[in-house]
Motif scaffolding. Structure first.
Motif, PDB file in Angstrom:
ATOM      1  N   THR A  42      56.241  21.734   5.248  1.00 26.39           N
ATOM      2  CA  THR A  42      57.231  20.878   4.602  1.00 26.39           C
ATOM      3  C   THR A  42      56.582  19.663   3.963  1.00 26.39           C
ATOM      4  OG1 THR A  42      58.932  21.598   6.160  1.00 26.39           O
ATOM      5  CG2 THR A  42      59.349  19.552   4.969  1.00 26.39           C
ATOM      6  N   LYS A  43      55.697  19.003   4.687  1.00 27.98           N
ATOM      7  CA  LYS A  43      55.032  17.807   4.175  1.00 27.98           C
ATOM      8  C   LYS A  43      54.179  18.136   2.951  1.00 27.98           C
ATOM      9  CE  LYS A  43      51.935  14.074   5.589  1.00 27.98           C
ATOM     10  NZ  LYS A  43      51.095  13.545   6.671  1.00 27.98           N
ATOM     11  N   GLU A  44      53.398  19.184   3.040  1.00 27.27           N
ATOM     12  CA  GLU A  44      52.489  19.550   1.951  1.00 27.27           C
ATOM     13  C   GLU A  44      53.248  19.988   0.698  1.00 27.27           C
ATOM     14  OE1 GLU A  44      48.870  19.897   0.077  1.00 27.27           O
ATOM     15  OE2 GLU A  44      49.285  19.006   2.025  1.00 27.27           O
ATOM     16  N   VAL A  45      54.237  20.863   0.865  1.00 25.41           N
ATOM     17  CA  VAL A  45      54.977  21.386  -0.286  1.00 25.41           C
ATOM     18  C   VAL A  45      55.861  20.312  -0.914  1.00 25.41           C
ATOM     19  CG1 VAL A  45      56.697  23.087  -1.027  1.00 25.41           C
ATOM     20  CG2 VAL A  45      54.854  23.776   0.496  1.00 25.41           C
ATOM     21  N   SER A  46      56.520  19.491  -0.095  1.00 29.56           N
ATOM     22  CA  SER A  46      57.377  18.443  -0.656  1.00 29.56           C
ATOM     23  C   SER A  46      56.556  17.394  -1.404  1.00 29.56           C
ATOM     24  CB  SER A  46      58.239  17.786   0.424  1.00 29.56           C
ATOM     25  OG  SER A  46      57.434  17.091   1.345  1.00 29.56           O
ATOM     26  N   GLY A  47      55.277  17.273  -1.058  1.00 27.60           N
ATOM     27  CA  GLY A  47      54.387  16.350  -1.754  1.00 27.60           C
ATOM     28  C   GLY A  47      53.770  16.948  -3.005  1.00 27.60           C
TER      29      GLY A  47
ATOM     30  N   LYS B 115      59.104  27.730  -4.113  1.00 31.44           N
ATOM     31  CA  LYS B 115      58.915  29.157  -4.364  1.00 31.44           C
ATOM     32  C   LYS B 115      58.008  29.729  -3.285  1.00 31.44           C
ATOM     33  CE  LYS B 115      60.260  30.459  -8.276  1.00 31.44           C
ATOM     34  NZ  LYS B 115      61.473  31.218  -8.473  1.00 31.44           N
ATOM     35  N   VAL B 116      58.148  31.016  -3.052  1.00 30.55           N
ATOM     36  CA  VAL B 116      57.288  31.728  -2.120  1.00 30.55           C
ATOM     37  C   VAL B 116      56.791  32.982  -2.818  1.00 30.55           C
ATOM     38  CG1 VAL B 116      57.123  32.913   0.104  1.00 30.55           C
ATOM     39  CG2 VAL B 116      58.607  30.920  -0.129  1.00 30.55           C
ATOM     40  N   THR B 117      55.479  33.151  -2.855  1.00 26.62           N
ATOM     41  CA  THR B 117      54.883  34.377  -3.360  1.00 26.62           C
ATOM     42  C   THR B 117      54.436  35.174  -2.147  1.00 26.62           C
ATOM     43  OG1 THR B 117      54.091  33.238  -5.335  1.00 26.62           O
ATOM     44  CG2 THR B 117      53.063  35.337  -4.816  1.00 26.62           C
ATOM     45  N   VAL B 118      54.948  36.379  -2.007  1.00 25.32           N
ATOM     46  CA  VAL B 118      54.647  37.206  -0.837  1.00 25.32           C
ATOM     47  C   VAL B 118      53.259  37.828  -0.988  1.00 25.32           C
ATOM     48  CG1 VAL B 118      55.395  39.175   0.541  1.00 25.32           C
ATOM     49  CG2 VAL B 118      57.090  37.667  -0.494  1.00 25.32           C
ATOM     50  N   ALA B 119      52.485  37.789   0.089  1.00 22.84           N
ATOM     51  CA  ALA B 119      51.126  38.336   0.096  1.00 22.84           C
ATOM     52  C   ALA B 119      51.156  39.861  -0.030  1.00 22.84           C
ATOM     53  CB  ALA B 119      50.417  37.936   1.383  1.00 22.84           C
TER      54      ALA B 119
ATOM     55  N   LEU C 216      55.632  24.257  -4.748  1.00 17.07           N
ATOM     56  CA  LEU C 216      56.705  23.566  -5.447  1.00 17.07           C
ATOM     57  C   LEU C 216      56.533  23.789  -6.940  1.00 17.07           C
ATOM     58  CD1 LEU C 216      59.057  21.622  -4.734  1.00 17.07           C
ATOM     59  CD2 LEU C 216      57.519  19.750  -5.279  1.00 17.07           C
ATOM     60  N   ARG C 217      57.622  24.137  -7.612  1.00  9.25           N
ATOM     61  CA  ARG C 217      57.579  24.325  -9.054  1.00  9.25           C
ATOM     62  C   ARG C 217      58.594  23.399  -9.697  1.00  9.25           C
ATOM     63  NH1 ARG C 217      60.061  29.273 -11.670  1.00  9.25           N
ATOM     64  NH2 ARG C 217      61.139  27.827 -13.001  1.00  9.25           N
ATOM     65  N   GLU C 218      58.181  22.704 -10.725  1.00 10.84           N
ATOM     66  CA  GLU C 218      59.091  21.822 -11.447  1.00 10.84           C
ATOM     67  C   GLU C 218      59.739  22.595 -12.578  1.00 10.84           C
ATOM     68  OE1 GLU C 218      57.584  17.991 -12.454  1.00 10.84           O
ATOM     69  OE2 GLU C 218      56.385  17.870 -10.632  1.00 10.84           O
TER      70      GLU C 218
END
Length: 95
Positions: free
Chosen positions: A37-42, A82-86, A56-58
């Motif tokens: 959460t911290k990393e992606v929200s930043g 966004k989430v890209t599945v491995a 995170l995509r703008e």
């Protein structure tokens, strides 16, 4: 389709997998969630090997249509997670 696993069920499964107790597993899960959460929200990204990448995509300001009225309205720029599945997870899901 089966119901999604709840956090309680996930913590219990994680504790079994780790060979530990639920309290430790719960703390580990909470820590992982907090870091993501911290990393992606930043504005950063987190890759969980074998699972996928969270980022995170703008999105720019754009025109959208109200489906009820058909009216065109301007939507402000926003951000979306966004989430890209491995590939490994995709392959496991497809047997």
């Amino acid at each position: 389709m089966a119901k999604p696993m709840t956090k309680t069920q996930l913590v219990a499964a994680l504790a079994d997998e780790m060979g530990g107790d639920k309290k430790t597993a719960g703390s580990a899960l909470d820590a992982i969630i907090a870091v993501i959460t911290k990393e992606v929200s930043g504005g950063g990204a987190v890759t969980l090997p074998g699972v996928g990448k969270f980022y995170l995509r703008e999105r720019p300001e754009r025109m959208v249509r109200n489906p009820a009225t058909g009216e065109q309205i301007k939507k402000e720029a926003d951000k979306v997670v966004k989430v890209t599945v491995a590939k490994a997870l995709k392959d496991a899901a497809n047997g």
